[in-house]
Write an enzyme that holds these catalytic residues in place. Structure first.
Site, mmCIF file in Angstrom:
data_model
loop_
_atom_site.group_PDB
_atom_site.id
_atom_site.type_symbol
_atom_site.label_atom_id
_atom_site.label_comp_id
_atom_site.label_asym_id
_atom_site.label_seq_id
_atom_site.Cartn_x
_atom_site.Cartn_y
_atom_site.Cartn_z
ATOM 1 N N GLY A 51 -6.109 -9.933 -1.282
ATOM 2 C CA GLY A 51 -5.377 -11.182 -0.564
ATOM 3 C C GLY A 51 -4.118 -12.294 -1.664
ATOM 4 N N CYS A 58 0.443 -1.079 -0.054
ATOM 5 C CA CYS A 58 -0.103 0.072 0.582
ATOM 6 C C CYS A 58 0.827 1.192 0.050
ATOM 7 C CB CYS A 58 -0.900 0.053 1.301
ATOM 8 S SG CYS A 58 -1.919 -1.347 1.230
ATOM 9 N N CYS A 101 -11.671 0.993 4.277
ATOM 10 C CA CYS A 101 -11.746 1.509 2.974
ATOM 11 C C CYS A 101 -12.161 0.382 1.769
ATOM 12 C CB CYS A 101 -10.472 1.745 2.757
ATOM 13 S SG CYS A 101 -9.038 0.757 2.298
#
Length: 400
Positions: free
Chosen positions: A118, A82, A214
């Site tokens: 995932g 991220c 989110c």
């Protein structure tokens, strides 16, 4: 940082739900063209491109930038979970600060699937093996997707340590929705009340509701960075600079502390932001606006403390007093954050750059934080990496 680095141009497209988007290279190209137009530069001026994405095959970065021009420059593909977008920004800034380049493109995009994220390569050891083992020992809850277990567990740890009520996380989410209502590029623009968030379906009863997470998102964002001398000689805008930046990865206390907050990057955040404050000679009290990594409302709350916006254990009061929004001490996530703006993993760090650049230019329209001069960006990736960047508004006389 040996040379001053300026943000000459930024671009971002509206974030969308999976299935309601253009192909990744189309999204990326649109954001890059916006950033180049904002900088008043052609792609031929770009000396290197750092292109970030998480879900995509190798050299997707080339596929994204070749329509802009096949100029033969180095194109570096970046994947850091991220924190991918801000890692691309970190590398682009280093290239200029070191003197290797004068004009660099940082680009991030993501084409995501619906549902919880995932692993993709299940035929080999996961990079999360050690994290999963520690999470299982600390929270011992099955049948939750990876990210929900980690960040829900971090929120639960804060609740147990400081008595933080679930309502505090709901207030964070409601605040995000109010901010996003003024952001035409945000995915979710409907205002939510605290009750709306509290009464949403429970993903982890007493710890996490659906609206505290989110959404999966598709989108792209970009920035053109230049050296100060390059901007001066070409008459480019010089109104926003990167004053300090740091990137950290996990240390032994991620696991050895047996603390879910450290497992999701609390310690990495503390280390990175301290480096930034020391580089810049400022403290959290000097900040005007912050874009931080609120992948879950729980992570926004614990990040207040990790970034020094309030003292450990004081996040509940910080939120209750309205110090995280307009009229308070530090406006956090005026864009709506990941919770409302959306979180296309590779684009998020550059979308934060986009928002803070406009805030410091004074061009954020209804979202504008009055008189913003210093803006802090915090982008976190599990596994792990954290990038913290401090932007500064330059004097009006040096804008061109």
């Amino acid at each position: 940082m040996k040379r001053k680095v300026l943000v000459a141009g930024v671009g971002m497209i509206p974030f969308t739900k999976p299935g309601n988007h253009e192909p990744y290279f189309t999204m990326a190209g649109a954001a890059a063209r916006q950033a180049l137009a904002d900088a008043e530069l052609d792609y031929d001026a770009i000396e290197q491109a750092y292109v970030g994405y998480v879900y995509g095959d190798s050299t997707s970065g080339q596929k994204a930038v070749y329509p802009l021009g096949m100029t033969g420059i180095p194109v570096i593909n970046v994947n850091n979970n991220c924190s991918t977008g801000s890692t691309a920004l970190f590398l682009a800034r280093q290239a200029i600060a070191s003197g290797a380049c004068d004009c660099v493109l940082a680009l991030g995009f993501e084409q995501m699937n619906p549902g919880a994220i995932g692993t993709v390569f299940n035929d080999r050891p996961s990079p999360f093996e050690d994290f999963d083992r520690e999470a299982d020992a600390l929270v011992n809850i099955a049948d939750l997707p990876l990210a929900l277990r980690y960040f829900g567990g971090a929120g639960q740890a804060h609740m147990q340590k400081y008595g933080t009520p679930l309502e505090s996380f709901a207030k964070v989410r409601a605040k995000a929705s109010r901010h996003a209502a003024n952001n035409p590029l945000a995915l979710l623009r409907k205002e939510l009340s605290v009750d709306d968030v509290m009464n949403a379906p429970a993903l982890w009863p007493g710890v996490l509701t659906r609206l505290m997470a989110c959404p999966p998102t598709c989108g792209a964002a970009a920035a053109v960075l230049v050296s100060e001398d390059y901007a001066k000689t070409r008459g480019l805008r010089r109104d926003v600079s990167i004053r300090a930046q740091a990137m950290t990865t996990d240390r032994p206390d991620t696991f050895d502390s047996h603390d879910m907050m450290n497992l999701v990057g609390y310690g990495m955040t503390q280390q990175a932001v301290q480096q930034v404050y020391e580089q810049a000679g400022v403290g959290p009290e000097d900040l005007d606006v912050v874009e931080l990594h609120d992948c879950f409302a729980q992570n926004e709350l614990i990040s207040y403390e990790a970034l020094g916006l309030c003292m450990p254990g004081e996040a509940q009061k910080f939120i209750a007093d309205g110090d995280n929004t307009y009229g308070g001490r530090i406006v956090t996530n005026p864009s709506g954050g990941l919770l409302s703006k959306g979180h296309p993993l590779g684009a998020t760090g550059l979308a934060q750059c986009y928002e803070l650049t406009h805030q410091l230019r004074g061009t954020a329209q209804q979202r504008q934080v009055e008189g913003a001069r210093l803006g802090l960006q915090h982008n976190l990736g599990l596994g792990g990496a954290c990038v913290v960047t401090l932007y500064e508004a330059e004097g009006a006389a040096s804008a061109r």
